[in-house]
Design an enzyme around this catalytic site. Structure first.
Site, PDB file in Angstrom:
ATOM      1  N   GLU A  53       4.582  -9.273 -10.324  1.00 18.59           N
ATOM      2  CA  GLU A  53       5.149  -7.923 -10.425  1.00 18.59           C
ATOM      3  C   GLU A  53       5.975  -7.532  -9.197  1.00 18.59           C
ATOM      4  OE1 GLU A  53       1.539  -8.038 -13.131  1.00 18.59           O
ATOM      5  OE2 GLU A  53       1.977  -8.687 -11.066  1.00 18.59           O
ATOM      6  N   PHE A 115     -11.933  -1.350 -16.968  1.00 18.51           N
ATOM      7  CA  PHE A 115     -11.304  -2.640 -16.662  1.00 18.51           C
ATOM      8  C   PHE A 115      -9.810  -2.443 -16.380  1.00 18.51           C
ATOM      9  CE2 PHE A 115      -9.074  -6.501 -18.258  1.00 18.51           C
ATOM     10  CZ  PHE A 115      -9.529  -7.379 -17.280  1.00 18.51           C
ATOM     11  N   GLN A 116      -9.358  -2.977 -15.251  1.00 19.65           N
ATOM     12  CA  GLN A 116      -7.980  -2.884 -14.780  1.00 19.65           C
ATOM     13  C   GLN A 116      -7.522  -1.423 -14.629  1.00 19.65           C
ATOM     14  OE1 GLN A 116      -5.429  -5.540 -17.113  1.00 19.65           O
ATOM     15  NE2 GLN A 116      -5.910  -7.190 -15.680  1.00 19.65           N
ATOM     16  N   LYS A 165      -2.940   4.077 -22.465  1.00 17.77           N
ATOM     17  CA  LYS A 165      -2.755   3.282 -23.676  1.00 17.77           C
ATOM     18  C   LYS A 165      -2.860   4.129 -24.945  1.00 17.77           C
ATOM     19  CE  LYS A 165      -3.962  -1.254 -25.555  1.00 17.77           C
ATOM     20  NZ  LYS A 165      -4.791  -2.480 -25.340  1.00 17.77           N
ATOM     21  N   MET A 484      11.998 -15.422  13.494  1.00 17.15           N
ATOM     22  CA  MET A 484      12.102 -14.199  14.294  1.00 17.15           C
ATOM     23  C   MET A 484      10.816 -13.940  15.074  1.00 17.15           C
ATOM     24  SD  MET A 484      14.404 -12.008  15.091  1.00 17.15           S
ATOM     25  CE  MET A 484      15.632 -11.761  13.819  1.00 17.15           C
TER      26      MET A 484
END
Length: 587
Positions: A53, A115-116, A165, A484
């Site tokens: 993502e 969940f999630q 949802k 760097m």
């Protein structure tokens, strides 16, 4: 207009279509499956399946910055949303318009550690311009249209719409973009004409002026860039730019000084330090530019044009603050200045240019390519020489030394051709960004200048490039170091190289081939041109692994906390009294 009834999931897709979206970058999961089902049943919007993502948001950033249109991301709840946070913060820092749609657990489960589940709105509040948790399907379409409005108007930036949802499954009334309530967010675009007139007067009398331009010029659109060019060329004043503003004024332009700041050019930094009128156009005085704030451009009258009121006087006090859109303000400034005769103090400005040209003789980017070991500057210089005449070239970068060398040696003559992570400095940005650029411009030459360490942070997106047959070119300057970090450890931390290299780097040629792409390795300076030409000739994705000098430092460099006239220069820069007078140090 007849009101339509449809599910929330269908609303999402229709709202995106009505907003003119043609590409969405995303990754499916349980909380967004209803939306993905609607994506499957239409052909107007193309979905790009990324491998992570974070990559989705960076790809959307590349799409947005190269087109001027918002980038759109679709992710699931919980880790899908939290994985997006780095990209959202990057977009917020660099003013990139992103619309991220995230799934959420059903409304009746919110707060139960489902969940999630994650508090996506809470987590992303600090890294978005605004976000919405939509709990009613009838409110969904309006929220999405508002999100696009907020992302694109004022100072651009990322927004997020979190959709449970059950809201996606439920039916409601769809409204189009014209019916959405957006009038409450109307940033000021016209500058105060009295202050604009005062700036015109300052232009007339300035003896050592400079234009200091930033990404806000590009964000304001092509018209703003054209107006900037007209004003700079008509006035005959020098112009410099931040990392984010490269391309707003052409690098081939006669008044161009190069980039300024921590790794900016010697002449640009000294001109900023010694000017008597600084005209900041669409930049925010970030610390990579200002150095030690109390010593920043100490003798100048400062004007600041910015659409974001919070940027005015936040870091540097300005005598001529102008809140407004760059294009509108420059248009008014040109009208006022021309109506007064378009006057400048030409003799004084000529003396100023004489001084600047003396500083230019230092040749702060000079280096010597001897022997077979490839100097990274040479690799970038040859990449520029072999690609600069391509009619449709876009350059992305990762973050580190290679980023600064690309900014120093590659000339951007047009806006929206340079994609890099400036404010957040996100390693792993460049590769997925190049994928987004290539999706927007399928026939263009898209090159990502990378370091091996940065590139590995989102290496999984090679699968995306191969799957969608995107001919992105990955030009890796491989010094087997965190370049760097290593440079700072050498110069500022007593050469104590604490964890600034990896002892387990992959064979990038084999890695490319494992993904089904082309790999090229170059380790001799005599072969650099041939390697680049082979990379350009291939019609698919390429990784070019260019092994370069491991301990090369990037100069010029203003050490942290020092003013602009205290620069470290490389050993090849031409020495002389001018350096001693300015306080620069050869390393």
């Amino acid at each position: 207009m007849k009101q339509e009834q449809m599910t929330g999931a269908k609303m999402v897709v229709k709202a995106l279509q009505d907003q003119g979206v043609d590409v969405v970058f995303g990754y499916p999961g349980g909380a967004v499956l209803p939306i993905y089902d609607e994506v499957f049943q239409q052909n107007r919007i193309r979905h790009v399946l990324v491998r992570h993502e974070q990559g989705a948001v960076h790809a959307a950033e590349g799409y947005a910055r190269s087109t001027g249109r918002p980038g759109v991301v679709l992710v699931t709840s919980g880790p899908g949303a939290t994985n997006s946070v780095t990209g959202l913060t990057d977009a917020l820092m660099d003013s990139v318009p992103i619309v991220l749609i995230s799934g959420q657990v059903p409304t009746f489960m919110i707060g139960n550690d489902a969940f999630q589940e994650a508090d996506t709105v809470g987590i992303t509040r600090p890294c978005t311009k605004h976000n919405w948790l939509v709990k009613e399907t009838d409110r969904l379409a309006s929220a999405i249209h508002e999100a696009f409005h907020v992302a694109m108007n004022g100072r651009p930036g990322p927004v997020l719409v979190d959709i449970p949802k059950d809201v996606q499954f439920a039916s409601g009334t769809y409204i189009g973009p014209d019916a959405a309530q957006t009038s409450h967010y109307a940033p000021k675009v016209k500058g105060d004409i009295e202050v604009v007139t005062a700036l015109a007067e300052a232009i007339e009398t300035a003896k050592r002026p400079i234009f200091y331009t930033g990404g806000g010029v590009i964000n304001s659109g092509d018209r703003a860039c054209e107006l900037l060019r007209q004003l700079v060329d008509k006035a005959g004043f020098p112009v410099t730019s931040t990392l984010m503003g490269l391309g707003a004024y052409p690098a081939s332009g006669k008044n161009w000084l190069g980039m300024l700041g921590m790794h900016g050019l010697y002449e640009a930094n000294l001109a900023m330090h010694d000017c008597d009128l600084m005209i900041n156009v669409g930049a925010r005085f970030d610390d990579r530019i200002t150095g030690r704030v109390q010593d920043f451009s100490p003798g100048s009258v400062k004007a600041h044009i910015d659409i974001d009121p919070s940027s005015i006087n936040k870091v540097i006090h300005t005598e001529l603050p102008i809140i407004g859109d760059v294009a509108h303000v420059l248009e008014d400034l040109l009208k006022v200045w021309k109506s007064r005769g378009a006057k400048t103090d030409a003799p004084a400005v000529k003396e100023w240019w004489d001084q600047i040209n003396e500083w230019r003789k230092i040749d702060c980017l000079k280096f010597e390519q001897t022997g077979s070991t490839i100097r990274p500057q040479y690799a970038i210089q040859r990449l520029e020489a072999l690609t600069k005449d391509h009619p449709d070239r876009y350059i992305c970068t990762e973050v580190g030394q290679h980023q600064m060398w690309a900014a120093q040696y590659m000339g951007m003559n047009d806006p929206k051709r340079w994609m890099t992570s400036g404010g957040l400095g996100t390693m792993g940005y460049g590769f997925p960004s190049s994928i987004g650029v290539q999706m927007a411009h399928p026939d263009a030459l898209v090159i990502n200048v990378a370091g091996e360490a940065s590139w590995l942070m989102n290496m999984q997106e090679m699968g995306t490039a191969v799957q969608y047959r995107l001919p992105v070119k990955q030009f890796i300057l491989n010094n087997e170091r965190l370049g760097m970090v290593r440079q700072w450890q050498e110069l500022l931390h007593g050469e104590r190289y604490s964890h600034s290299w990896s002892e387990a780097l992959p064979d990038f040629v084999k890695l490319a081939e494992a993904f089904g792409a082309k790999g090229i390795k170059v380790d001799d300076a005599a072969d650099v041109d041939d390697g680049i030409k082979e990379m350009l000739a291939h019609d698919g994705p390429v990784i070019l692994d260019c092994l370069v000098e491991r301990h090369e430092n990037c100069f010029p460099m203003i050490p942290s906390g020092e003013p602009h006239n205290k620069m470290l220069l490389g050993e090849a820069a031409d020495t002389g009294d001018a350096i001693k007078e300015a306080g620069a140090v050869l390393v």
